[in-house]
Design a protein around this motif. Structure first.
Motif, PDB file in Angstrom:
ATOM      1  N   LEU A   1      74.210  37.036  37.566  1.00  0.00           N
ATOM      2  CA  LEU A   1      74.332  36.432  38.898  1.00  0.00           C
ATOM      3  C   LEU A   1      73.350  35.277  39.060  1.00  0.00           C
ATOM      4  CD1 LEU A   1      74.927  39.414  41.367  1.00  0.00           C
ATOM      5  CD2 LEU A   1      76.581  37.837  40.368  1.00  0.00           C
TER       6      LEU A   1
ATOM      7  N   GLY B   1      84.335  42.716  44.253  1.00  0.00           N
ATOM      8  CA  GLY B   1      83.956  42.628  45.656  1.00  0.00           C
ATOM      9  C   GLY B   1      84.697  41.486  46.320  1.00  0.00           C
TER      10      GLY B   1
ATOM     11  N   GLU C   1      76.251  32.814  49.699  1.00  0.00           N
ATOM     12  CA  GLU C   1      76.904  34.096  49.963  1.00  0.00           C
ATOM     13  C   GLU C   1      78.139  34.249  49.078  1.00  0.00           C
ATOM     14  OE1 GLU C   1      75.943  34.673  54.675  1.00  0.00           O
ATOM     15  OE2 GLU C   1      77.348  33.096  54.061  1.00  0.00           O
ATOM     16  N   PHE C   2      78.485  35.496  48.813  1.00  0.00           N
ATOM     17  CA  PHE C   2      79.639  35.747  47.971  1.00  0.00           C
ATOM     18  C   PHE C   2      80.936  35.671  48.759  1.00  0.00           C
ATOM     19  CE2 PHE C   2      76.328  38.414  45.923  1.00  0.00           C
ATOM     20  CZ  PHE C   2      76.287  37.752  44.707  1.00  0.00           C
ATOM     21  N   VAL C   3      81.956  35.122  48.136  1.00  0.00           N
ATOM     22  CA  VAL C   3      83.307  35.186  48.662  1.00  0.00           C
ATOM     23  C   VAL C   3      84.064  36.280  47.900  1.00  0.00           C
ATOM     24  CG1 VAL C   3      85.453  33.925  49.010  1.00  0.00           C
ATOM     25  CG2 VAL C   3      83.251  32.744  49.196  1.00  0.00           C
ATOM     26  N   GLU C   4      83.879  36.248  46.602  1.00  0.00           N
ATOM     27  CA  GLU C   4      84.579  37.188  45.722  1.00  0.00           C
ATOM     28  C   GLU C   4      83.753  37.320  44.457  1.00  0.00           C
ATOM     29  OE1 GLU C   4      88.413  39.239  44.913  1.00  0.00           O
ATOM     30  OE2 GLU C   4      88.185  37.846  46.583  1.00  0.00           O
ATOM     31  N   LEU C   5      83.773  38.503  43.875  1.00  0.00           N
ATOM     32  CA  LEU C   5      82.925  38.815  42.734  1.00  0.00           C
ATOM     33  C   LEU C   5      83.709  39.739  41.841  1.00  0.00           C
ATOM     34  CD1 LEU C   5      79.928  38.522  41.899  1.00  0.00           C
ATOM     35  CD2 LEU C   5      79.432  40.493  43.328  1.00  0.00           C
ATOM     36  N   GLN C   6      83.944  39.355  40.615  1.00  0.00           N
ATOM     37  CA  GLN C   6      84.683  40.234  39.714  1.00  0.00           C
ATOM     38  C   GLN C   6      83.982  40.323  38.380  1.00  0.00           C
ATOM     39  OE1 GLN C   6      88.746  38.836  39.459  1.00  0.00           O
ATOM     40  NE2 GLN C   6      89.252  39.824  41.410  1.00  0.00           N
ATOM     41  N   GLY C   7      83.559  41.509  38.013  1.00  0.00           N
ATOM     42  CA  GLY C   7      82.914  41.692  36.716  1.00  0.00           C
ATOM     43  C   GLY C   7      83.694  42.695  35.897  1.00  0.00           C
TER      44      GLY C   7
ATOM     45  N   PHE D   1      73.814  42.666  34.956  1.00  0.00           N
ATOM     46  CA  PHE D   1      74.593  42.058  36.018  1.00  0.00           C
ATOM     47  C   PHE D   1      73.730  41.100  36.850  1.00  0.00           C
ATOM     48  CE2 PHE D   1      76.696  42.581  40.308  1.00  0.00           C
ATOM     49  CZ  PHE D   1      77.778  41.787  40.004  1.00  0.00           C
ATOM     50  N   ASP D   2      72.517  41.537  37.180  1.00  0.00           N
ATOM     51  CA  ASP D   2      71.623  40.689  37.971  1.00  0.00           C
ATOM     52  C   ASP D   2      71.320  39.380  37.237  1.00  0.00           C
ATOM     53  OD1 ASP D   2      71.605  42.624  39.881  1.00  0.00           O
ATOM     54  OD2 ASP D   2      69.571  43.342  39.485  1.00  0.00           O
TER      55      ASP D   2
ATOM     56  N   PHE E   1      79.659  37.740  52.016  1.00  0.00           N
ATOM     57  CA  PHE E   1      78.646  38.804  52.016  1.00  0.00           C
ATOM     58  C   PHE E   1      77.456  38.364  51.181  1.00  0.00           C
ATOM     59  CE2 PHE E   1      79.864  40.681  47.841  1.00  0.00           C
ATOM     60  CZ  PHE E   1      81.153  40.186  47.700  1.00  0.00           C
TER      61      PHE E   1
ATOM     62  N   PHE F   1      78.365  47.465  31.327  1.00  0.00           N
ATOM     63  CA  PHE F   1      77.196  46.606  31.544  1.00  0.00           C
ATOM     64  C   PHE F   1      76.296  47.236  32.593  1.00  0.00           C
ATOM     65  CE2 PHE F   1      78.876  44.409  35.394  1.00  0.00           C
ATOM     66  CZ  PHE F   1      80.233  44.666  35.260  1.00  0.00           C
ATOM     67  N   SER F   2      74.996  47.021  32.392  1.00  0.00           N
ATOM     68  CA  SER F   2      74.020  47.670  33.274  1.00  0.00           C
ATOM     69  C   SER F   2      73.759  46.794  34.492  1.00  0.00           C
ATOM     70  CB  SER F   2      72.712  47.875  32.528  1.00  0.00           C
ATOM     71  OG  SER F   2      72.125  46.604  32.291  1.00  0.00           O
ATOM     72  N   ARG F   3      73.078  47.378  35.469  1.00  0.00           N
ATOM     73  CA  ARG F   3      72.700  46.656  36.664  1.00  0.00           C
ATOM     74  C   ARG F   3      71.802  45.460  36.330  1.00  0.00           C
ATOM     75  NH1 ARG F   3      72.379  47.539  42.235  1.00  0.00           N
ATOM     76  NH2 ARG F   3      71.809  45.458  42.986  1.00  0.00           N
TER      77      ARG F   3
ATOM     78  N   LEU G   1      83.902  45.764  38.409  1.00  0.00           N
ATOM     79  CA  LEU G   1      83.249  45.594  39.699  1.00  0.00           C
ATOM     80  C   LEU G   1      84.016  44.515  40.440  1.00  0.00           C
ATOM     81  CD1 LEU G   1      80.610  46.417  41.150  1.00  0.00           C
ATOM     82  CD2 LEU G   1      79.453  44.627  39.868  1.00  0.00           C
TER      83      LEU G   1
END
Lengths: 254, 254, 254, 254, 254, 254
Positions: free
Chosen positions: D219, E203, D197-203, D215-216, E210, D210-212, E201
């Protein structure tokens, strides 16, 4: 107002200045210096000439006059911590040094001193009320000596001095000491030139109000005090016969 | 070393102090005050008693002595901008006020002054070398007067003074003025008590080195100077017969 | 002094250094770097060469050496808040970095490094006493490596190292650890060159006093310690045969 | 993407971490400590337990976790002046330490550590990209050791680590070094727990977008890297059999 | 999620933006200005063109976009003291203004605006959640007007806006107000261009975690909201027929 | 003075105020708020009630009124950098906020508001001269609304407003705009109560001097302007019949 004499803590009449003495040339290095004792208030003033102006004024062939004001920690009844330990000058000192700077800039034709800054440092060694008016009155003497090292006194456009007046216990008085200042209903600082014109005028109802009539009465007292202060400056400067006239000439805005 | 006399800019012998004068009680409010003129160096010292100690010392029943040191902008040959305008004390001043504080704390039995802080403010009105040693020597006098308002002089454990010595143009000299200090090969500050013991000792080869023999010679000069300084302090304090003995008693570490 | 051995918390003799180890070249980018472990004190030193000098030195063809000193928050037994959160360096750190700078400038002929600044950064990862002497001793090694990238070691005028000595429970000891430092009656830091001359000497009676005889005894201990430290520096530097002689040459003031 | 191998400056595959090593217990005083080497990035982490919480949290029976992040001046290729000399922390460091704090607070049940603050200090000794993810990953280990001195590891609610991913020259890569980071089109930092699970996510599209789909892909790479990092943390902690299970339990929000 | 409607404090659907209104040209002097009301959040944005770039960019022929963010003291429910009284910007504001700056720099081809800086000032007059996304969305409009005074809108490479999404009481929602933000389990800020690509982005699991599925659902909500925000920007800009196409062209990284 | 009409840049008569509009209640959270547009000057005022007083006033049962003044960076013709980036408030702002504070404290009986601070925040959104007088005039309205939430308007002792007057090109004028202010020979700020008494009076010969007669003429103009300003305040406050009388009562010092 008959018995106002009795109201003043040091026995002065309502229209009487505290004793003044001025010791000029106290600093071997500064272009001008004065130790001014005004009652128990003692201010150490110097003028320093620097051969450059602030960045925003460069290349315009004109000079600048800048003032700084500070109190030694034990100038006051209780010791006051130094501003440097908080990292910044306090609001009151900042306000006062801006007033000193404006007042003394009015005394000089900045176009006649070249691209130089004259720094006026006013350091209060002991504070018993009236430190800002003592600073202005003392710094003027230093300024004249500094001008003598540059352009000569011709760059002067006026003789400038300052005094405080106020209303204490319902009575208008000249030259408030700290004990009076602390309880005054009104507190005014009047900066004038020797022709009787205003340079700067600040009146404060300390939490209260004052009428036009009260204000007029205080201005009359200020006039009395300033006459003596202009004479004190002339004596401190030990003016030569040829220099004296300049102190009656006030030509800037006329 | 025969002709070292001729080397000093103000004509002094290599082992001669500059003229000293001390004006005690210059401040109406401070618990102790002194204006010390030491050659062209002028230091304004006050001692202030505050009825509390720093947070980390509360509740221990012991007191504190803290010193602050600063120079007026035009104390120096060229005007130096005020520290407050940069937002922090400069490194040199910080180092000096820590030295003053350590030196004077050594003079007092902190257990005998209650939970009080004695602030020693040393403000240099004019600087011609030796401002830190003048500050220590002058602050001691203020400290004694401050102790008199609290605990009496019994809290004193020593009489403390300081002097500079150095090597200039290859010659060891006592009490360097600015012109000597600026070109000295070695610069030492010696803080002693009146029994000839060291409180603090700092020697710096200004970009160079010094031998043990040179160091010993400088310490001998310091001894000479300090004898005169201890006497000056006693005169300034105008010691009563009953108080004089305390200045010969030095009992802290013995 | 017979049983002074028993007095030291870590079982050392009164004239014994703590174990030392030096790891040179720990930083990929810096012109010089060293991790110095000195007992439980750990100091991270780097030397950085910058192709310019401070504004006041520009255009004179000479270089500069500047030091900065700091401790990580948990270098100490209890965590110490970072200086940056108070907006200014604390007085102790400021004093120490000035000492390091002066000491290392004495080791270099600034006229031979061009208009460059060599920055010596000493960051204490763990503090158990003697961090300033470890910083000086370690920074010297980094300085030599930095000089090799510029001018070669010919710009060196001396090998410089530092050690602490003091009086603890009435006994003179070499190289105080924190537990000793905290209760010492006297604390001295001695900076010397490898010819036995002083660079800097600081002795402090921590609230007390020390006699000339005590001071002399401490200086003898310092001498012993410094001999070992100079050897450690030479080993860390892995000196080539051709470079070794420079470390015996000390020519600046002779 | 077939030849993406060739694109990386250090010869790594696009999905390969740099070599990692962790040295735990490097600080004698701190409640937790770790030296984490991650490629050429070196971070010194400590955890310190303080028996109080910030003023706004007092009296609520709950604890706090706070992080501070800094770089030594020569951690970088060119020396960077210390923040303290400007009087304030720079924006980038401030942003990073807030990220570290939030990430590690998520790992702890603050209700189970009493009114204590756990300080996590992350000091970068050498920087080659990924200093913030190294700080989070290393600080977690220190945090566990600190918890062991208080409440035991039961106060842990998750195992937390972080890694960077990005797009360099059009190719998605794991764990960017400085040379890649400097030219990356996209730069992401992913903080996760060991349950994925994510705690924090920064892009951040560094000046671009950048496209979806991109990004996937990034990840997916992060997931790969984090698996190895969680294992590294477990090894560094040298988990006993009874402690291991807690690192698979993640119960806070479920 | 059927009854998520009832969960929102202001009666909105989970995928509904708050009411928006934009007042362009509110400042007579600024090159671009907008007052954006977004629910109860009110942000005052200006763009200022300065004919120089930061020192590190001079002489490269390229421009810069820099953002500053601040809140009036009573923008918040309780009054918040001004940063200037603490002497430094707080960490949160610093982090936000860096985000705004990065987001808007992505919208401009810095090579086409000459050596100029465009300052984007975002001052929050009232704060009810989403102040950073409102700042980005509003500053874009000001940026376009500022570009019109320089290079024309050809220097634009994308239309950029931002919105917040989050998880509140287990439900994913669009555009959180303060009451929701304060209790959210997850808080994301999504900055996109009008072609559906990410600029930035962020989160944050506010003390929790999450999953990927939750994250995907939030991104879908962000998409919905951003479509409306792009339309709002176009209306506020009152685009002429010839200018409209530029807002569909996004060419920077493709 | 016949043709003085023609002298004013915006076509006003010498005794004419600029158009004024006041929007009360613009802030949902503040106890009082007003957006005052005065010509092109726009000031955003709020009053905030805080349930404590500054440390030096605690335990005396009396309240305090404190003002803060700031300008948005692009309130001015050219963008002005934010004070926070220099780490301290500038001298002019400091002076102005002290004036606002003194002026509004005079309007309140501090003994009747309990141990509370009323913060008056005056933020200039656009500056075209007269920002300090607009701040005082606007803050009074906010202050009344704040008092209504505490003690009711009985704590009011006066209605206070302010206006600027000056001498421009030799003519006395009311309410100077920036273009006039910049070239004025004299600049006065007059703070009065609605009974015609002074609260504060500041006159500055901007580098020059002014006579008593000129000063009297300016005070007459101020009187005219203040009559309109008092009426504006009453309308903005939408006074109920029962509240109106209080604005004619001025009882503090009489």
């Amino acid at each position: 107002m008959a018995n106002s004499l009795e109201l003043r803590p040091d026995g002065r009449r309502y229209d009487e200045l505290r004793p003044l003495s001025a010791d000029r040339g106290i600093n071997r290095y500064a272009e001008g210096s004065l130790l001014l004792k005004w009652g128990n208030t003692v201010v150490h003033c110097t003028a320093s000439v620097e051969d450059r102006v602030p960045p925003f004024m460069r290349g315009q062939g004109t000079g600048w006059v800048s003032a700084e004001y500070s109190m030694l920690p034990r100038a006051t009844h209780e010791r006051t911590p130094r501003d440097v330990n908080k990292g910044r000058i306090n609001g009151r000192s900042s306000e006062i040094q801006r007033l000193i700077g404006r007042s003394l800039r009015a005394a000089v034709d900045l176009n006649r001193i070249g691209e130089r800054t004259i720094w006026l440092d006013c350091d209060v060694l002991q504070a018993d009320g009236g430190t800002r008016t003592a600073s202005i009155t003392g710094a003027f003497v230093c300024l004249v000596d500094a001008l003598r090292t540059i352009s000569g006194v011709d760059a002067l456009v006026a003789q400038v001095a300052a005094v405080s007046v106020g209303k204490v216990n319902g009575v208008s008085v000249l030259d408030l000491c700290y004990e009076e200042d602390r309880t005054a209903e009104v507190d005014c600082n009047v900066v004038m030139n020797s022709r009787g014109e205003f340079v700067e005028l600040q009146g404060t109802g300390e939490g209260g109000f004052f009428s036009r009539a009260e204000f007029d009465e205080m201005l009359r007292l200020a006039d009395t005090g300033l006459t003596a202060l202009f004479e004190l400056q002339r004596q401190a400067l030990d003016l030569s016969a040829s220099e004296k006239p300049i102190f009656t000439r006030v030509s800037k805005n006329t």
